[in-house]
Structures are given as structure tokens and as C-alpha cells.
Design a protein around this motif. Structure first.
Motif, mmCIF file in Angstrom:
data_model
loop_
_atom_site.group_PDB
_atom_site.id
_atom_site.type_symbol
_atom_site.label_atom_id
_atom_site.label_comp_id
_atom_site.label_asym_id
_atom_site.label_seq_id
_atom_site.Cartn_x
_atom_site.Cartn_y
_atom_site.Cartn_z
ATOM 1 N N LYS A 63 0.826 -1.211 0.000
ATOM 2 C CA LYS A 63 0.000 0.000 0.000
ATOM 3 C C LYS A 63 0.859 1.259 0.000
ATOM 4 N N SER A 64 1.967 1.231 0.742
ATOM 5 C CA SER A 64 2.843 2.413 0.778
ATOM 6 C C SER A 64 3.426 2.700 -0.597
ATOM 7 N N VAL A 65 3.852 1.653 -1.302
ATOM 8 C CA VAL A 65 4.414 1.832 -2.638
ATOM 9 C C VAL A 65 3.330 2.303 -3.608
ATOM 10 N N ALA A 66 2.131 1.718 -3.504
ATOM 11 C CA ALA A 66 1.040 2.118 -4.406
ATOM 12 C C ALA A 66 0.679 3.587 -4.213
ATOM 13 N N VAL A 67 0.583 4.035 -2.963
ATOM 14 C CA VAL A 67 0.262 5.441 -2.699
ATOM 15 C C VAL A 67 1.364 6.346 -3.239
ATOM 16 N N ALA A 68 2.636 5.960 -3.026
ATOM 17 C CA ALA A 68 3.750 6.773 -3.529
ATOM 18 C C ALA A 68 3.746 6.829 -5.049
ATOM 19 N N LEU A 69 3.417 5.708 -5.700
ATOM 20 C CA LEU A 69 3.366 5.668 -7.157
ATOM 21 C C LEU A 69 2.266 6.574 -7.692
ATOM 22 N N ILE A 89 -0.062 -0.164 -14.215
ATOM 23 C CA ILE A 89 -0.253 0.669 -13.028
ATOM 24 C C ILE A 89 -1.335 0.078 -12.124
ATOM 25 N N VAL A 90 -2.435 -0.380 -12.691
ATOM 26 C CA VAL A 90 -3.487 -0.936 -11.832
ATOM 27 C C VAL A 90 -3.012 -2.233 -11.172
ATOM 28 N N ARG A 91 -2.113 -2.966 -11.831
ATOM 29 C CA ARG A 91 -1.545 -4.161 -11.199
ATOM 30 C C ARG A 91 -0.730 -3.777 -9.967
ATOM 31 N N LEU A 92 0.080 -2.730 -10.077
ATOM 32 C CA LEU A 92 0.887 -2.294 -8.945
ATOM 33 C C LEU A 92 0.037 -1.699 -7.826
ATOM 34 N N CYS A 93 -1.191 -1.288 -8.152
ATOM 35 C CA CYS A 93 -2.058 -0.648 -7.158
ATOM 36 C C CYS A 93 -3.175 -1.565 -6.661
ATOM 37 N N ILE A 153 -10.441 -1.183 -19.227
ATOM 38 C CA ILE A 153 -9.423 -1.871 -18.423
ATOM 39 C C ILE A 153 -9.447 -1.356 -16.993
ATOM 40 N N ALA A 154 -9.517 -0.038 -16.836
ATOM 41 C CA ALA A 154 -9.557 0.541 -15.488
ATOM 42 C C ALA A 154 -10.818 0.117 -14.748
ATOM 43 N N ARG A 155 -11.964 0.157 -15.427
ATOM 44 C CA ARG A 155 -13.214 -0.232 -14.767
ATOM 45 C C ARG A 155 -13.183 -1.684 -14.328
#
Length: 376
Positions: A63-69, A89-93, A153-155
């Protein structure tokens, strides 16, 4: 370095929860390093082992990395233009997309250990989901068809968040509604290609409708979400009906009419409180009053439905207010915002802009007069 660290973790067969605090902090610093070093945060997607190493960490680190990204992407206004960037990006988040587990009540005391932290957790959750929603506005494909594909893709990724879609789906719907204008501008003159264009318009409208409907289903029983869904349908209806350029466009009129019908459906099935009903009807009336491209039959049907629902409101004062507002539907005026000419760009002739605006205002006045005289 990432390959070496990932190999060491695999060799020791350490689960994410087995890392001591010092090790977890070092791994967090390692994962944050590229975000601090790269001017373009999307370059982390070029690191082959970055995603796999991140996914092997505990929830706090992910979560910390996702928020920073997300913060880096938003601060630098970095657009995502291709499928690989959005999906990457959605994979990393994904740690932010899914709803986190709540702590269980204390078995000995019977007290809920999360009771004191619930408010703070909800605030953090709303802030994290807000970052995801803002990310949607940075999806900028080179053409409208690709843009719709990236929004899909985002949805689909956000759909894994359960009822958290109430934070993210509105941004997706807003992004899709903005495509109605470009699609209208693409209307072909050739009949051979017109069928394909109409298919794409219907596909876009179906995307908006299914997304808002899914939002209502995921948060069943929530009046606030139902009101939000009604506003989203009306926003889409206005996007398809307000511009004078859309007049006499049957495909967009059909879409706008269907969106207003869906808004009435939500009103009838999900909004039961008297004050909320009154406010919802005012929103529908305002959307109809600003519309430009409804046929006489469709406009009369929707206006009559507003009057019908207004007469069924619980309070007489609300009935009177809705009746007064409905009276404006049969006598339109141009809003002040349409009378002000747009600012000229540095390389444009201001006098020419004002002349073109005057022509548009005259055309709109003529259309409004025809409406008021019953010649829609």
C-alpha cells in the motif's frame, strides 16, 4: 538488484509476514527508490522484476508503494496512453483496489479493537480511493476508440473492489461521458461508414449504462449511492444533449433519452425519502431544461414524467416547487453562461471570435423561440 533480492527471498522461502521490521523497511526503501529517481514514474513498468517483488511483500509495504506511485504520477501529471501502462499501473495498485480486512473483535474482552480507529481508517480509505479516481483522468489515448478501451481496463480492475467502486466508478463514467462530444464530431457523411459509427456510439452508451448500473448493484440499499448514480446518468444525458452541435443527431438523442429514463428508474426504485425525491426531480428538470436535441415527442414524454412524479411528492410545498420548476420546461431561456463569448487564444482574432459567438447565440435564440412556440 531486484532480481537478487527476489531470489534471496525465494531461497529462504520467507512469507511476507515473516520479515522483521528492519527488513520490511529496507525492502520498502528499495521499492521506493525508482519512484524517487525517475522523472517519469511509468518507467517502473520497464523493470521486469519490480511487480513480482512488490507482490511478494506484506500489505503495508504494497500500500505504501502504491500510494507513492499514484502520488508521483498525479503530481507530475504523467499521462497513460497505451494499454500496457494502464494495466501495469493498476496491477501495482491492486493493494488499494481491494477492500482491506477489518480487525476482529477481541475474544476476551468482547470489545472491537477497531472501534477507535474506524473513523481514521475510513478517511484513509477515502483518500486512497480518491487517488485511484484521479488516476482515471490521466488516461489519454490518441483516439476515442482506444480511450474507451483503456477506460474499460480501469473499470474492470476497479470492479474487484466491491462496494469501493462508489469512489472510482464516477471518474470512469465522467471520462466516458466526455467521449460523447468527440464521437459526435466524428459522424460520417458516408452512409457506408455510418452504421459502424452508430455501433460505436451505442457501445459507448452501453458502457456508461452498465457501469452506473453496476455501481447501484454493488452498493444496494445505499440512498447516497443511488443519488450519485442518478446524477451520473443525468451528467451523461447532458453530455449527449446540451451542445447545439448535437441537434438533429438521432443516435445521441436516443442515448440522452435512455440516460434520462435510467435516471427515472433509479428515482422510482431506490430513492424513497421525500426530501431526496424533491432534490432528484429538480436535477432532472434542470437537465431537461438545458437540453437542446430532444425531439418533441421525447421531450414531452420526459417533461410529463417530471410533472407526474412531482404531483406524488409527500409534502404540498415540494409539490408546488416542482410544479413551478416544471413550468420552465415549456418556456426556455438562454443561460447567461451561453451569452458570454469564450476567451480568445493568443493566436486568434478576438473580433472574429466574438462574431462567431454572436452567430451561435442567434442560432440558439432561434431554437429556443421555436421551442417556446411549440415548433421544436
Amino acid at each position: 538488484v531486484l532480481v537478487f533480492v527476489r531470489a534471496q527471498l525465494r531461497a529462504r522461502d520467507l512469507s511476507p509476514g515473516a520479515h522483521n521490521p528492519a527488513t520490511a523497511n529496507q525492502l520498502l526503501s528499495l521499492l521506493l527508490g525508482p519512484l524517487r529517481a525517475y522523472v517519469n514514474p511509468l518507467r517502473v513498468l520497464e523493470l521486469d522484476n519490480y511487480a513480482s517483488l512488490l507482490e511478494s511483500q506484506n500489505e503495508r509495504t504494497r500500500k505504501s508503494v502504491a500510494v507513492a506511485l499514484l502520488t508521483a504520477i498525479l503530481q507530475r501529471n504523467t499521462p497513460m496512453t497505451v494499454e500496457g501502462e494502464v494495466s501495469g499501473i493498476v496491477r501495482l495498485c491492486m493493494s488499494l483496489i481491494g477492500r482491506p480486512a477489518r480487525p476482529q473483535p477481541d475474544a476476551l474482552s468482547g470489545a472491537d479493537v477497531s472501534a477507535l480507529a474506524t473513523s481514521a481508517d475510513d478517511e484513509d480509505l477515502a483518500e486512497e480511493q480518491g487517488l485511484l479516481a484521479r488516476l482515471v483522468h490521466l488516461i489519454r489515448a490518441p483516439d476515442v476508440a482506444q480511450q474507451l478501451h483503456l477506460l474499460t481496463i480501469a473499470r474492470d480492475a476497479f470492479s474487484q473492489g466491491g462496494d469501493l467502486v462508489r469512489y472510482t466508478y464516477p471518474a470512469v463514467v465522467a471520462g466516458a461521458a466526455r467521449l460523447l462530444g468527440p464521437y459526435a464530431a466524428m459522424e460520417p457523411k458516408d452512409e457506408d461508414t455510418r452504421a459502424e459509427w452508430q455501433r460505436r456510439v451505442r457501445q459507448l452508451c452501453r458502457f456508461i449504462q452498465t457501469t452506473v448500473s453496476a455501481l447501484v448493484e454493488r452498493a444496494a440499499g445505499s440512498t447516497a449511492v443511488a443519488e450519485l448514480a442518478l446524477q451520473l446518468f443525468l451528467m451523461a444525458a447532458q453530455a449527449a444533449s446540451v451542445s447545439a452541435a448535437f441537434r438533429d443527431n438521432a443516435a445521441l438523442e436516443e442515448a440522452a433519452y435512455e440516460f434520462v429514463v435510467q435516471a427515472f428508474t433509479i428515482y422510482e426504485e431506490h430513492i424513497n425519502e421525500s426530501r431526496s425525491q424533491y432534490q432528484a426531480l429538480v436535477l432532472v428538470i434542470n437537465a431537461l431544461q438545458a437540453s437542446r436535441n430532444f425531439s418533441p415527442e421525447n421531450y414531452e414524454t420526459l417533461a410529463a414524467k417530471c410533472v407526474q412524479h412531482g404531483s406524488r411528492l409527500l409534502k404540498r410545498t415540494d409539490q408546488a416547487r416542482v410544479a413551478y420548476a416544471c413550468a420552465q420546461l415549456w418556456w426556455k431561456t438562454l443561460p447567461d453562461s451561453e451569452l458570454i463569448p469564450p476567451p480568445a487564444e493568443p493566436d486568434q482574432d478576438e473580433a472574429e471570435i466574438e462574431r462567431a459567438h454572436a452567430v451561435r447565440v442567434d442560432a440558439e435564440r432561434t431554437a429556443v423561440e421555436r421551442h417556446n412556440n411549440g415548433d421544436l
